[in-house]
Design a protein around this motif. Structure first.
Motif, PDB file in Angstrom:
ATOM      1  N   HIS A 313     -21.058  10.801  29.118  1.00  0.00           N
ATOM      2  CA  HIS A 313     -21.558  10.864  27.743  1.00  0.00           C
ATOM      3  C   HIS A 313     -22.252  12.205  27.524  1.00  0.00           C
ATOM      4  O   HIS A 313     -22.989  12.674  28.396  1.00  0.00           O
ATOM      5  N   ASP A 314     -22.043  12.794  26.366  1.00  0.00           N
ATOM      6  CA  ASP A 314     -22.755  14.029  26.043  1.00  0.00           C
ATOM      7  C   ASP A 314     -23.339  13.931  24.636  1.00  0.00           C
ATOM      8  O   ASP A 314     -23.046  13.002  23.894  1.00  0.00           O
ATOM      9  N   THR A 315     -24.172  14.887  24.282  1.00  0.00           N
ATOM     10  CA  THR A 315     -24.779  14.924  22.947  1.00  0.00           C
ATOM     11  C   THR A 315     -24.310  16.164  22.197  1.00  0.00           C
ATOM     12  O   THR A 315     -25.077  16.817  21.508  1.00  0.00           O
ATOM     13  N   GLY A 316     -23.027  16.469  22.382  1.00  0.00           N
ATOM     14  CA  GLY A 316     -22.434  17.624  21.719  1.00  0.00           C
ATOM     15  C   GLY A 316     -22.015  17.329  20.294  1.00  0.00           C
ATOM     16  O   GLY A 316     -22.439  16.337  19.698  1.00  0.00           O
ATOM     17  N   PRO A 317     -21.131  18.158  19.716  1.00  0.00           N
ATOM     18  CA  PRO A 317     -20.751  18.029  18.303  1.00  0.00           C
ATOM     19  C   PRO A 317     -19.813  16.869  18.013  1.00  0.00           C
ATOM     20  O   PRO A 317     -19.590  16.526  16.858  1.00  0.00           O
ATOM     21  N   GLY A 318     -19.236  16.256  19.060  1.00  0.00           N
ATOM     22  CA  GLY A 318     -18.309  15.157  18.825  1.00  0.00           C
ATOM     23  C   GLY A 318     -16.913  15.655  18.474  1.00  0.00           C
ATOM     24  O   GLY A 318     -16.673  16.847  18.334  1.00  0.00           O
ATOM     25  N   ILE A 319     -15.993  14.703  18.333  1.00  0.00           N
ATOM     26  CA  ILE A 319     -14.581  15.023  18.064  1.00  0.00           C
ATOM     27  C   ILE A 319     -14.138  14.261  16.829  1.00  0.00           C
ATOM     28  O   ILE A 319     -14.331  13.040  16.744  1.00  0.00           O
ATOM     29  N   VAL A 363     -11.354   8.477  24.900  1.00  0.00           N
ATOM     30  CA  VAL A 363     -12.612   9.034  24.416  1.00  0.00           C
ATOM     31  C   VAL A 363     -13.096   8.258  23.204  1.00  0.00           C
ATOM     32  O   VAL A 363     -12.304   7.837  22.360  1.00  0.00           O
ATOM     33  N   ASP A 364     -14.389   8.024  23.154  1.00  0.00           N
ATOM     34  CA  ASP A 364     -15.074   7.512  21.960  1.00  0.00           C
ATOM     35  C   ASP A 364     -16.000   8.627  21.489  1.00  0.00           C
ATOM     36  O   ASP A 364     -16.673   9.265  22.297  1.00  0.00           O
ATOM     37  N   SER A 365     -16.024   8.852  20.185  1.00  0.00           N
ATOM     38  CA  SER A 365     -16.841   9.964  19.706  1.00  0.00           C
ATOM     39  C   SER A 365     -17.264   9.745  18.265  1.00  0.00           C
ATOM     40  O   SER A 365     -16.523   9.165  17.472  1.00  0.00           O
ATOM     41  N   VAL A 366     -18.468  10.202  17.971  1.00  0.00           N
ATOM     42  CA  VAL A 366     -18.983  10.209  16.606  1.00  0.00           C
ATOM     43  C   VAL A 366     -19.359  11.652  16.286  1.00  0.00           C
ATOM     44  O   VAL A 366     -20.168  12.253  17.012  1.00  0.00           O
ATOM     45  N   PRO A 367     -18.741  12.251  15.240  1.00  0.00           N
ATOM     46  CA  PRO A 367     -19.074  13.642  14.910  1.00  0.00           C
ATOM     47  C   PRO A 367     -20.574  13.870  14.796  1.00  0.00           C
ATOM     48  O   PRO A 367     -21.292  13.069  14.208  1.00  0.00           O
ATOM     49  N   LYS A 368     -21.038  14.946  15.423  1.00  0.00           N
ATOM     50  CA  LYS A 368     -22.441  15.366  15.443  1.00  0.00           C
ATOM     51  C   LYS A 368     -23.332  14.469  16.292  1.00  0.00           C
ATOM     52  O   LYS A 368     -24.538  14.659  16.332  1.00  0.00           O
ATOM     53  N   GLN A 369     -22.717  13.450  16.967  1.00  0.00           N
ATOM     54  CA  GLN A 369     -23.528  12.572  17.810  1.00  0.00           C
ATOM     55  C   GLN A 369     -23.050  12.548  19.255  1.00  0.00           C
ATOM     56  O   GLN A 369     -23.609  11.838  20.079  1.00  0.00           O
ATOM     57  N   GLY A 370     -22.005  13.297  19.564  1.00  0.00           N
ATOM     58  CA  GLY A 370     -21.558  13.382  20.950  1.00  0.00           C
ATOM     59  C   GLY A 370     -20.261  12.661  21.219  1.00  0.00           C
ATOM     60  O   GLY A 370     -19.689  12.007  20.354  1.00  0.00           O
ATOM     61  N   SER A 371     -19.794  12.801  22.460  1.00  0.00           N
ATOM     62  CA  SER A 371     -18.534  12.185  22.900  1.00  0.00           C
ATOM     63  C   SER A 371     -18.761  11.397  24.178  1.00  0.00           C
ATOM     64  O   SER A 371     -19.604  11.762  25.012  1.00  0.00           O
ATOM     65  N   HIS A 372     -17.995  10.320  24.323  1.00  0.00           N
ATOM     66  CA  HIS A 372     -18.048   9.482  25.515  1.00  0.00           C
ATOM     67  C   HIS A 372     -16.640   9.434  26.114  1.00  0.00           C
ATOM     68  O   HIS A 372     -15.749   8.789  25.548  1.00  0.00           O
TER      69      HIS A 372
END
Length: 382
Positions: A313-319, A363-372
């Motif tokens: 899990h990260d706290t990056g920009p998301g996809i 991958v699960d991801s929410v824009p501006k909330q990170g990617s898993h």
């Protein structure tokens, strides 16, 4: 699905049927329903049924001018007849006695008049076989053309992407070299500066090595077989080892990294070097896209009795949602990544490795909330 259908007249069954289906989930149920219906009448009315996947045999579907699936075609005896739709069994209920009566009447008259001529059947089979081969060769041609374009793209990017780490490593090594060539200058260099220069050279050389590895792997092609040598593997120790090897990268961006891996996590059956590359690639990506002071979590769990799951899990920009499937395609790069070093090959390679282990990656991801990012591996059975 059953394999390539062969149209012949070698079977003694008076009735020959082709069932065309696609890859929709209900296709399997429809095949079973139709088979069950036919089996109930097999003793009184012998038949031959071949199943065709329209995705694998498009020219065969075109030959019979199909417009929808599922479709059941009576190809022999003539006249040819097609039943289509989701209610084929109910249509069979109507036509079955009519077909039976027609064959019974024909058996008492001219038995061969209602059968498809052998020469016509053989010719049709040959035409369809050649058509299918042409289709396959066209697919190979398209794939090879795409590979050549991709390799041209790789070569075009090579000089630019390798120049930066090469320049950085060269500057660090040349600075040290100048110092060793002049004892007075060397004495002025603090141990910290010498350490930083060596670290810089080492880091950049590793980056170059990673790029070359990715390029060579991509050059083998997406269809190339990976050399997987699975064995009993302690996944917990492997993940912790990778995290420790990347510790300086975390520290360079003041990122917070946590691991949540249970002590009783089962061992997996996998190739150590290949799985290590997957873990390194995924964590490396998390470091790249997580901002300074961000957070990266490495989590593992015993998902089922057969699978172990690892998540990064990260706290990056998301996809963006529309690009989550494409990121695993070879050479695909998000628009924001085009100024980044690398070739966009990491996730494609990860997918190939995990699939070669009969696992899954997504991958699960929410824009501006990170990617898993998640992947699974088979549990080692003692």
């Amino acid at each position: 699905m059953e394999g390539m259908v062969q149209l012949t007249t070698q079977s003694d069954a008076p009735l020959k049927l082709l069932l065309f289906v696609d890859q929709r989930p209900k296709s399997g149920e429809q095949i079973q329903e139709i088979r069950a219906y036919l089996r109930r009448s097999e003793d009184q009315y012998p038949y031959q049924l071949d199943v065709v996947d329209v995705g694998e045999q498009p020219y065969l579907a075109e030959y019979f001018k199909l417009v929808a699936t599922p479709a059941l075609i009576k190809i022999s005896p003539l006249p040819q007849q097609t039943l289509m739709g989701s209610d084929i069994t109910s249509q069979l209920n109507h036509w079955w006695p009519i077909w039976q009566q027609a064959i019974s009447e024909d058996a008492n008259g001219n038995k061969h008049s209602a059968l498809v001529p052998q020469s016509s059947m053989a010719h049709s089979a040959e035409v369809m076989k050649l058509s299918d081969e042409i289709f396959r060769l066209n697919q190979i041609k398209d794939e090879l053309s795409a590979r050549l374009l991709f390799k041209d793209h790789i070569i075009a990017m090579l000089a630019h992407d390798l120049r930066n780490p090469l320049t950085a490593a060269s500057i660090a090594i040349e600075t040290l070299e100048i110092g060793y060539g002049s004892p007075q200058r060397l004495d002025k260099m603090s141990p910290e500066l010498k350490g930083q220069l060596l670290k810089q050279a080492k880091t950049q050389i590793r980056a170059i090595d990673r790029m070359i590895t990715d390029i060579l792997q991509a050059a083998r092609g997406a269809s190339a077989e990976l050399q997987i040598q699975p064995q009993q593997l302690n996944l917990k120790n492997l993940c912790l080892e990778v995290v420790d090897s990347l510790r300086r990268k975390f520290q360079a961006k003041d990122q917070h990294v946590t691991t949540d891996i249970p002590q009783d996590l089962p061992e997996v059956y996998a190739d150590r070097s290949q799985v290590r590359q997957v873990v390194v690639n995924l964590i490396d990506n998390a470091i790249k896209y997580t901002p300074p002071d961000g957070r990266i979590d490495i989590i593992a769990l015993h998902r089922t009795t057969q699978k172990v799951q690892v998540s990064i899990h990260d706290t990056g920009p998301g996809i963006p949602a529309e690009q989550r499937e494409k990121i695993f395609e070879e050479s695909f790069r998000l628009k924001r990544d085009r100024d980044q070093d690398g070739y966009g090959l990491g996730l494609s390679l990860c997918q190939r490795i995990i699939r070669a282990h009969y696992g899954q990656i997504w991958v699960d991801s929410v824009p501006k909330q990170g990617s898993h990012f998640h992947f699974t591996l088979p549990v080692f059975k003692r």
